[in-house]
Design an enzyme around this catalytic site. Sequence first.
Site, PDB file in Angstrom:
ATOM      1  N   HIS A 103     -10.690   1.894  -1.550  1.00 51.11           N
ATOM      2  CA  HIS A 103     -10.846   1.180  -0.354  1.00 51.11           C
ATOM      3  C   HIS A 103     -11.638  -0.010  -0.260  1.00 51.11           C
ATOM      4  CE1 HIS A 103     -11.010   2.684   4.098  1.00 51.11           C
ATOM      5  NE2 HIS A 103      -9.841   2.337   3.636  1.00 51.11           N
ATOM      6  N   HIS A 107       0.635  -1.009   0.003  1.00 52.03           N
ATOM      7  CA  HIS A 107      -0.046   0.045   0.107  1.00 52.03           C
ATOM      8  C   HIS A 107       0.688   1.399   0.030  1.00 52.03           C
ATOM      9  CE1 HIS A 107      -4.085   1.643   0.841  1.00 52.03           C
ATOM     10  NE2 HIS A 107      -3.132   2.882   1.100  1.00 52.03           N
TER      11      HIS A 107
END
Lengths: 261, 814, 169
Positions: free
Chosen positions: B136, B65
């Site tokens: 997300h 990430h």
Amino acid sequence: MKKVKTLILRTAGTNCDYETQSAFELCGAVADRVHINTLIEKKNKIFEYDILVFPGGFSYGDDIASGKILSNEIKNKLGDEIKKYALSGRPIVGICNGFQVLVKIGLLPDPKFFKQIFTLSCNDSDKFECRWVYLKVEKKVRRESNCIWTKNLPDVISLPVAHGEGKFVSGNEKFLDNLNKNSQIVFRYSLKDGSEPEYPLVPNGSIGHVAGICNKKGNIFGLMPHPERYVFTLQHPAREGFNDRYGWGKVIFQNAVDFVI
Amino acid sequence: MKYTTKCETIKILNLSNEQLLELSKKNLLSLSLEEMKVVRNYFKKLKRNPTDIEMETIAQTWSEHCKHKTLTGLIEYTEEENGKKTRRIYNNLLKETIFKASIELNKTWCLSIFKDNAGIIEFDSKNGVAFKVETHNHPSALEPYGGSATGIGGVIRDILGVGLGAKPLANTDVFCLGDPNMEASKIPKGVHHPKRIMKGVVSGVRDYGNKMGIPTVNGTTYFDDGYIVNPLVYCGTMGIIPKNKINKKVEFGDLILVVGGRTGRDGIHGATFSSIQLDKKSAVSAVQIGNPIIEKKVLDAMLKARDLNLYRAVTDCGAGGLSSAVGELGKKIGAVVYLDKVPLKYDGLRPWEIWISEAQERMVFTVSPKNIEKIIEVFEKEDVEAVCIGKFTNDKKLTLTYDGNVVANMDMKFLHNGIPKPTKRAFYKVSEEKIQKPIEMDSSEISSSLASLLADLNICSKEWIIRQYDHEVQGQTVVKPLQGNNIEISGPGDAAVIFPYTVIKGTKKGIVLSNGLNPQYGKINSYKMAASAIEEALRNAVAVGADVRRISILDNFCFGNPNDPEILGSLVRATKACYDVSKAFEVPFISGKDSLHNEYFINGKRYSIPSVLLISAMGVIENVENTVTMPFKKNGNKIFVLGITRNELGGSVFSKISNMKGGAVPNVFPSESKDIMKKIYSAISENLIEACHDCSEGGIAVAVSEMAFSANKGVKIDIDAVNIYSHLECESEGGIRIMTPAEILFSESNGRFIVEIKPNNEEKFKKILGGAVFSEIGYVSDDKEVIFESKRSNVKIQQNSEFLLNSWHNTINL
Amino acid sequence: MFEIEVLTKEGFKNSRGEHVLSDIYGLGIEDITNVEYSTLYVVEGDISFGEIETIASELLTDKVAESYLIRRRDAEGNSEVISKFSDTKETGRLNHNFSVIEVWYKKGVTDTVSESVIKAVKDLGIAKKIKVKTGHKYHLYGKILQKTLLNTVAKKLLANTLIQKYKIH
């Protein structure tokens, strides 16, 4: 010439303050966005201003119910000053969340009474609705109402709404009758030709299709639609307006500024 | 070094390879063996074991990430086409494709690209506009409402944390979901029904976006069964920032101020979690609930502090929490943080939890000591908590203390540059695309296909979503997501335009936002999927009045597991298309993000999502008055189609609803398209275009119908007048054939626009078009009948405009 | 510990309940004929009955469209009603067959409304330190509602068990 001073009251979750400020500036007024903490600290500051605005948004997240926490705060911390200000006849407007606050504090329908007798509850669709609607100013109202905010408007105008709790309701039919009798219901949702609308042109299921009301004296005005979002023709879905440049929303703010001058 | 009891030592110095891997797995570190070995060797040199907080810091700093290991790592790529294999080594895929295009294009109006929380381009001489899109996905699968709310909350903070902070002007959202009307029995156990996910993610974006007072003005929802278990949630935010607030500075002795929400145990391991495949045991604490009002207070107060020049740098606490925010700001000089000073929601957090918690609504500021009291006062006046938690040093180390004890002490250089570069293998086989057998349909079959297309989930009205978003707050949305000539009826706009008059007084300029994606193409051809996504985003922006010379784009990849060579291969192919098409259109990428590992298991079998590249476009428009919408305006006006219609039905919505086999996926022809885009801009600037609509999913038939029914008007179209291209046919099936009416109407060729022109502007319009391919195909009529006719093929399709509107309108109503 | 339940008054539309009912039909469940939604607040702290009544009537309830009930709760979750119905029409409800599903956040999950309520209680002039928890209550009407059916409704619609817990009674 005198500069008209407007106070736009903001707090956590207020979010239509900038465009409301721009709208008043466009009409030649000075407009300050003032945080409620500043006002609570210096309560008399409010009387430095000619016009008081409760703008749209989600004050304190609209937790508990829309406008509830802010009206509770105002009532308990600024109650006397606000009431005095309202009774002085100075223009006050509450837009969307601001209308919910005016009704829940009890400045509408009657600041002398200063008690809540109407409410704005959850839309019948149980959804937040953002859309343009038509608003009608009835002939009788046009003739008899003292509302300083809604002068110089045609029979039907359009404005955008954006709310989840805009259903105007009353616990007692007599209260609504009084509003009718006193020509206090200045805006009703309607069709383009002024006739009775259905969902979604009544976006919330308001009784009597009420979209905006004023007090009897006409200085305090609350409405669910957003006139500050229609000050330019550019903002209209089909780019219509009262002339090449300006939208009908501007007239509403201009009315208050002109009233002060 | 002394440690408190709350901080444990992790013994790794003497662990075997297996034990290292086991440790990584057990503690949810998501570190590979290679990485664990590097960590072990580092601490061997320090002659001590790491603390838990040190391991956690490394794990999150090195997470997919935060580091984008795949896109920046070594890739050995093999491509096979027509039996021939070619190889290429990428040392850093991102730098050699997407980023490279931007560097080579070297646009002076790009103010900040690929280095901050968002990309920034020039708005006017004094201001820039920033844009960022994030995903997300996994949290939204588990808790749709909280997941999407924190998704939008997070990307808004990216905009607050770009430079010294931009003021957000608009949000975008794109969802990829399963069919909300799917039978419940078809949903795998333990997975939320797509309807519940859809309602949840829409409410999450609605509540957070609306309460922030940021209009959600552009987006789309894409439906495919491949997203039932692993839905995708993209959220974007655009903001405006003074040019002199774009650069951050961090100096020795500056204080670290944490502002906004308190730290709790929510969102522990979010960063590393995002690269772990979804399963039922997925870390519970990764789910968070957002509080938009705290973030709104931070926004209001921080813009005040910014304009008073009270801080030198700011960044958001996103994935990795304080660890990531402070680590990023202090990586060149060093920092010390007193973890016991961080305000907590409740007691009992261990030091490492405080450090990596991803609790929402927090920002980190760098403040010179002389301004610290002033800035805290600004925040406190608006009931925003602001607490000094440490300072920046010059020892190039990260030091963390708790109750006076040092609990972490590592070199910034190791932390930020120590990660080993793994080599990954990638393979892509270019499959042959054959033109389908001629699609022979009679008038009534075409008619009913048109109605089915309009009702298809991927074409139908998204009004149920759009109207729940306050897309008009701030009063600046002058081209809206739903467009009509009145307020009763509206159709699907191609892009939104924001006119930031409340921020930039007296401006005439606007900002256009649009997007493009088509996972269906990607199932057949990854290159064309990426190329088409870029072109679609550009067309959408151009259709409302953007100048293609002033558009920038963002890339957002959502793919499956990159350790699978074929998935990584398709990713490489897509980035190659990004480079080629960005260069050809001279449209630079300014920021991007990837979410890999979107895969899941059902009964032990591995599934990957259909790969997606979302392209989001942002452009600056000189004069917002020169913008147009898509509904037809006036009876008698002429209708033109610009661009060439090719026999490209591969991956089309028509191919899906008709179970068509084969077909070529739409290709991109940048020189043709770019020329047309420039000419449309000139024509719109001269006020020659009444309505303009991008032609994509569902082809000409759908685009024309949408323009008609959103105006409550009729239209008469001559199918034979459409410019078609027959070269492709020569190569296929060994014979020339003319496209059938159905193929002409439903082909999804790129590069096309439908345009409405007043008869007396025709001459001027044609002059501007010059040598571009275009043809007049019909006119707007007053009888509310939508008619497509081919005399050549003896076909006539006639449908009532209101009927088509209803077909399009009524699919999604949850 | 007090629990305040805020209910829609009779004669006013319970939009949230109606919406839930249509979602229940969407699940293919037809045994439930009506749903009424009310909000729950648990207030913990050293406050008097008078103070809790002020909080209930002035803050948590909309005087026009809502009424409230106050219960005293012990640590085990047992509760007894200690207020009068602020609107007597409400008592009519108690004569019908219904089941109740309550939904609460699990420990550690951020309850944003609770923070707002605490602020507003201070504004009311009640300066005592309190803790607030918020919950949702659904009255489901129908002949005999099986526990498995109620579990399905709770899990598939009303509560996400990852962050919320529910109680059926």
